[in-house]
Scaffold this active site. Structure first.
Site, PDB file in Angstrom:
ATOM      1  N   HIS A   1       0.717  -1.394  -0.110  1.00 23.52           N
ATOM      2  CA  HIS A   1      -0.012  -0.342   0.068  1.00 23.52           C
ATOM      3  C   HIS A   1       0.982   1.142   0.283  1.00 23.52           C
ATOM      4  O   HIS A   1       0.248   2.426   0.096  1.00 23.52           O
ATOM      5  CB  HIS A   1      -0.325   0.153   1.207  1.00 23.52           C
TER       6      HIS A   1
ATOM      7  N   LYS B   1      -7.877  13.886   4.312  1.00 25.92           N
ATOM      8  CA  LYS B   1      -7.513  13.071   4.584  1.00 25.92           C
ATOM      9  C   LYS B   1      -6.404  13.045   5.684  1.00 25.92           C
ATOM     10  O   LYS B   1      -5.993  13.793   6.172  1.00 25.92           O
ATOM     11  CB  LYS B   1      -6.727  12.766   2.694  1.00 25.92           C
ATOM     12  N   ARG B   2      -5.390  11.693   6.203  1.00 21.46           N
ATOM     13  CA  ARG B   2      -4.715  12.427   7.413  1.00 21.46           C
ATOM     14  C   ARG B   2      -3.554  13.616   6.431  1.00 21.46           C
ATOM     15  O   ARG B   2      -3.535  13.580   5.757  1.00 21.46           O
ATOM     16  CB  ARG B   2      -3.874  11.342   7.802  1.00 21.46           C
TER      17      ARG B   2
ATOM     18  N   LYS C   1       1.589  14.485   0.875  1.00 20.74           N
ATOM     19  CA  LYS C   1       0.033  14.797   0.967  1.00 20.74           C
ATOM     20  C   LYS C   1      -0.139  16.559   0.774  1.00 20.74           C
ATOM     21  O   LYS C   1      -0.837  16.963  -0.269  1.00 20.74           O
ATOM     22  CB  LYS C   1      -1.265  14.608   1.695  1.00 20.74           C
TER      23      LYS C   1
ATOM     24  N   THR D   1      -8.438   6.912  -2.157  1.00 21.21           N
ATOM     25  CA  THR D   1      -9.652   6.456  -2.337  1.00 21.21           C
ATOM     26  C   THR D   1     -10.399   7.253  -1.356  1.00 21.21           C
ATOM     27  O   THR D   1     -11.990   7.441  -1.936  1.00 21.21           O
ATOM     28  CB  THR D   1     -10.123   5.221  -1.446  1.00 21.21           C
TER      29      THR D   1
ATOM     30  N   LYS E   1     -14.670   8.570  -3.510  1.00 20.44           N
ATOM     31  CA  LYS E   1     -15.885   9.153  -2.587  1.00 20.44           C
ATOM     32  C   LYS E   1     -16.236  10.138  -3.442  1.00 20.44           C
ATOM     33  O   LYS E   1     -17.868   9.982  -3.186  1.00 20.44           O
ATOM     34  CB  LYS E   1     -15.873   8.613  -1.192  1.00 20.44           C
TER      35      LYS E   1
END
Ligand code: GPU
Length: 833
Positions: free
Chosen positions: A368, A559-560, A565, A667, A671
């Site tokens: 992952h 998100k985290r 990110k 992911t 969504k």
């Protein structure tokens, strides 16, 4: 004992008529909660309702178990240290097809249905994407009627609850079990013993063969807690089996502790510690002994549980891999490779070669991440002290493996060192990803780009050795929770036009493509989004006291919090826009609300400061009378499954802005798209495939590609040059450095800005201008409401690929070789008595 199962089909506690539901609810309030409506609390009502629904799930659960027992079918075992399930009640109602009826029943009883749903504490037994993927996967497995179990840990404390105090993240423990958990059933009769520590000894068995015995320092018990997982409108109810650690009663405290009562209690405490708390680090190895113990604990319990099932079904051990397909969700359960070998060799006395064949044919491994800091390695001394026998077995696996490599790559010593299960450069480590690769017959990444990069980079040597093992399985998410449950108005708008076949076959949404050109449909679509935004604005006001305008564009990054990110890239753009608006109040940009959400690992100081950065910039902008009606910045506290269900349906824009090559899949991106948000994103992870599906013209692309990132780094990246040559970027950074967003405190963000100026490992500066330009395009596009809505519709109806049903079908066909077993309910052919 023979039991007639027919009565359980139309029992008071199983019937689905409104009258029986009401009666069941009041009975449960009385007999389980021991309350009468006069004294009942909201939690009593919630529990009574939950038990009423659980009662109605049991017949499917029991029937499913019986069907599987009789069919002896191949079973998928999904091993995962995390299952981020989210609340069960609403989801179970959706999957049973009784959501509307139960809502009516509850309201007829004079209770507030939404309030009861909200009363459920979410089981937050995961950090983020990886744990939520496991939850989507078990939903899809049940919906596709595949015999499957999810195996994991029943953490007493899940992911911490986040509050924001003075702009900083604070953590509170997650006491999710405090009010009782109606969805789980303990199965103490299936407890397993797990050994830890100690040493090994050689001995000679009755046949004169030299064998090894493991003498552990302690033994803990694993108690399984089972939760039924319903398929969507099928009879299937699979099981999520989570292990809780306890001190074994059979353990002879007198002997081991010399009558030391306190020592015995101590032992109980340390045993219970194993399943006490989820490690809140995401993509960061902790290197802690307790974490290794957790991993081994649930893996050992789960494999022994499979052996128990094999025995009661009278299946010979040699067919273990035919009965079970075991998926390793990242390397967290990778110790399973050594544990299955140990069980077969030491406890079942199987020969090495046979044991190894069974093992390799049983396991498959999903990777992952490409982040080097997330690749798990355990220091040899720590590993030896917790799992001495496993280390011996790993050495033996390694020695045989390296012999095989030597033959294939004669004389290539460097390659041997790179492939070895043991990292020998300096301090020695066990490499868990290597153990997983060697012990598995299939290895997959979670998006096309990620799977390619695995072959080129992180697992290159394994790819060159065994190209046939490598696959891609692009992630997906369940449309049950992420559309029907969270966005019921959108779901019924869709079902009104094309029926509800799309819920099991998401590609059917494409039938709605022509509707993007239909002005009436676009209006309805816009109105649904608008109503979701109004609801979310109310939620924001309640949680933060900030008033946001539902007319404005809702631009989300949830998100985290992680440097890769790049939430801080988002902030740099906000500051640049703020600055331009101050300079030129006539600038034609649509009002925008920038919303952020996500947790930072408690020990990840840079991530915590990124939260402070977001809230600090928000504080200035939201108070500025010239600007606050044009842009706002909001940090939504405690992003989790529950808040996610409110967020995705209310989003206009989805920020997916990681440095290309760093996000394995993502992911949340799926969504958002499913719920009609447009994406601004890099060519990273599954963004690439989302763009392919929805069409390049309906996706806002910016930034370097993974190849360009690689090339730029190779040629020498100098972030300071971007600062010097781009006046806009310079302005933004100088404002931050001067203390404009920290009440004059020039030190608060000094670490962040210096880090960017001199290192910028995630290339924010290289992507800055491209991002700002792209955001301008987004703003222009939002001004054309018709066109925006058209793009929104096309995003949603072309997202069929991203159903987790598609992912699971591909795993079943290509890796697990598992087939559906439709469930006949017990008593179906018997006469009710
Ligand atoms: N992911 Br490794 C996590 O959430 N936690 C982890 O410890 C690791 C990976 C995520 C990836 O970051 C994300 O890109 C991916 O979509 C998700 O796993 C599911 O595959």
């Amino acid at each position: 004992m023979e039991q007639n199962t027919a009565p359980y089909r139309e029992h008071n506690r199983t019937s689905l008529t409104k009258e029986k539901l009401k009666q069941g609810f009041l009975d449960n309030l009385y007999f389980i909660q021991g309350k009468f409506p006069t004294l009942a609390s909201r939690n009593d009502y919630y529990l009574a309702l939950a038990y009423t629904i659980r009662d109605r799930m049991l017949h499917r659960w029991i029937s499913t178990a019986t069907n599987y027992y009789e069919s002896g079918a191949r079973t998928v075992c999904y091993l995962s240290a995390e299952f981020l399930m989210g609340p069960h009640l609403g989801n179970n109602l959706v999957n049973m097809g009784i959501f509307g009826m139960v809502k009516e029943v509850v309201e007829e009883l004079g209770l507030n249905f939404e309030e009861l749903l909200a009363q459920e504490e979410e089981p937050g037994l995961g950090n983020g994407g990886l744990g939520r993927l496991a939850a989507c996967f078990i939903d899809s497995l049940a919906t596709l009627e595949i015999p499957a179990l999810g195996y994991g840990i029943r953490y007493e404390f899940g992911i911490f609850e986040q509050t924001i105090v003075d702009g900083w993240q604070m953590e509170k423990t997650d006491k999710w079990l405090r009010n009782g958990n109606p969805w789980e059933v303990p199965r103490p009769e299936w407890a397993q013993e797990v050994r830890l520590g100690g040493h090994t000894e050689q001995y000679t068995d009755e046949n004169g063969r030299l064998r090894v015995r493991w003498v552990p320092a302690k033994i803990v018990l694993g108690i399984p807690y089972d939760t039924p997982i319903l398929g969507y409108r099928t009879n299937t109810a699979n099981t999520l089996r989570l292990w809780k650690s306890e001190a074994p009663e059979s353990f002879d405290f007198e002997v081991f502790n010399r009558g030391d009562y306190y020592g015995a209690v101590d032992q109980k405490v340390t045993s219970e510690n194993i399943s006490k708390v989820l490690y809140p680090n995401d993509e960061q190895l902790s290197g802690k002994q307790l974490r290794l113990e957790q991993q081994y604990f649930f893996v050992s319990c789960s494999l022994r549980d499979m052996l128990r099932v094999l025995a009661i079904q009278n299946i010979p051990l040699s067919r273990f891999h035919e009965k079970f397909a075991v998926q390793l969700n990242d390397t967290h359960p990778a110790i399973a490779v050594a544990e299955l070998m140990r069980l077969l060799l030491d406890e079942y006395l199987v020969d090495w070669d046979d044991a190894w064949e069974i093992t390799q044919r049983t396991f498959a491994y999903t990777n992952h991440t490409l982040l080097p800091e997330a690749l798990e390695q355990w220091p040899l001394p720590l590993f030896a002290s917790v799992l001495p026998r496993h280390l011996e077995i790993i050495f033996e696996i390694n020695s045989r493996f390296l012999d095989e490599v030597r033959i294939k790559f004669l004389g290539d010593e460097a390659r041997l060192a790179r492939l070895s299960l043991i990292n020998e450069g300096g301090e020695r480590y066990v490499r868990m990803a290597h153990l997983a690769c060697v012990g598995s017959h299939a290895i997959n990444g979670v998006a096309e780009l990620h799977s390619e990069l695995l072959k080129q980079d992180v697992l290159k040597d394994f790819y060159e050795l065994w190209p046939e093992k490598f696959r891609n399985k692009t992630n997906g998410v369940t449309p049950r929770r992420w559309m029907i449950l969270s966005n019921p108005s959108l779901a019924s708008l869709v079902s009104d036009r094309i029926g509800n076949g799309w819920v099991r076959d998401l590609e059917q949404l494409r039938q709605l493509e022509p509707m993007a050109d239909d002005a009436d449909f676009r209006k309805e679509w816009w109105d649904v989004k608008r109503a979701n935004k109004v609801a979310f604005a109310q939620y924001i006001f309640k949680r933060t006291g900030i008033l946001v305008d539902p007319e404005s564009m809702f631009d989300f990054q949830v998100k985290r919090i992680h440097e890769y990110k790049r939430q801080h890239l988002n902030v740099l753009h906000i500051i640049s826009l703020y600055r331009r608006l101050k300079e030129n109040p006539n600038l034609e940009v649509p009002p925008r609300t920038f919303l952020f959400g996500g947790k930072a690992a408690p020990g990840y100081h840079t991530a915590k400061r990124m939260i402070k950065l977001i809230t600090s910039v928000g504080e200035v902008i939201n108070r500025d009378p010239d600007i606050r009606d044009r842009i706002k910045v909001v940090f939504v506290p405690n992003f989790n499954v529950t808040t996610g269900q409110k967020i995705y349906p209310a989003a206009d824009l989805s920020e997916q802005i990681s440095t290309a090559g760093k996000e394995a899949s993502g992911t949340g991106n799926m969504k958002f798209s499913m719920n009609g948000a447009l994406t601004i994103g890099t060519l990273d992870g599954a963004n690439v495939e989302i763009r392919e599906e929805v069409g390049a013209e309906n996706f806002f692309l910016f930034g370097l590609t993974a190849d360009e990132v690689y090339a730029l780094r190779a040629s020498g990246y100098h972030p300071y040059d971007y600062y010097n040559t781009n006046p806009h970027l310079k302005d933004v950074i100088d404002l931050l450095r001067g203390g404009s967003f920290s009440r004059g405190d020039a030190d608060l963000f000094r670490g962040l800005t210096d880090g960017l100026l001199h290192h910028d490992p995630y290339l924010l500066f290289a992507d800055f201008q491209s991002y700002v330009d792209c955001q301008e395009e987004v703003s222009r596009a939002y001004l054309d409401r018709d066109h925006w809505t058209r793009m929104s519709i096309l995003n949603a109806v072309r997202s069929g690929k991203f159903s987790s049903d598609r992912s699971i079908r591909q795993y079943c066909e290509d890796i697990w070789k598992a087939e559906p077993v439709p469930i006949t309910l017990l008593g179906q052919n018997e006469e009710p008595t």
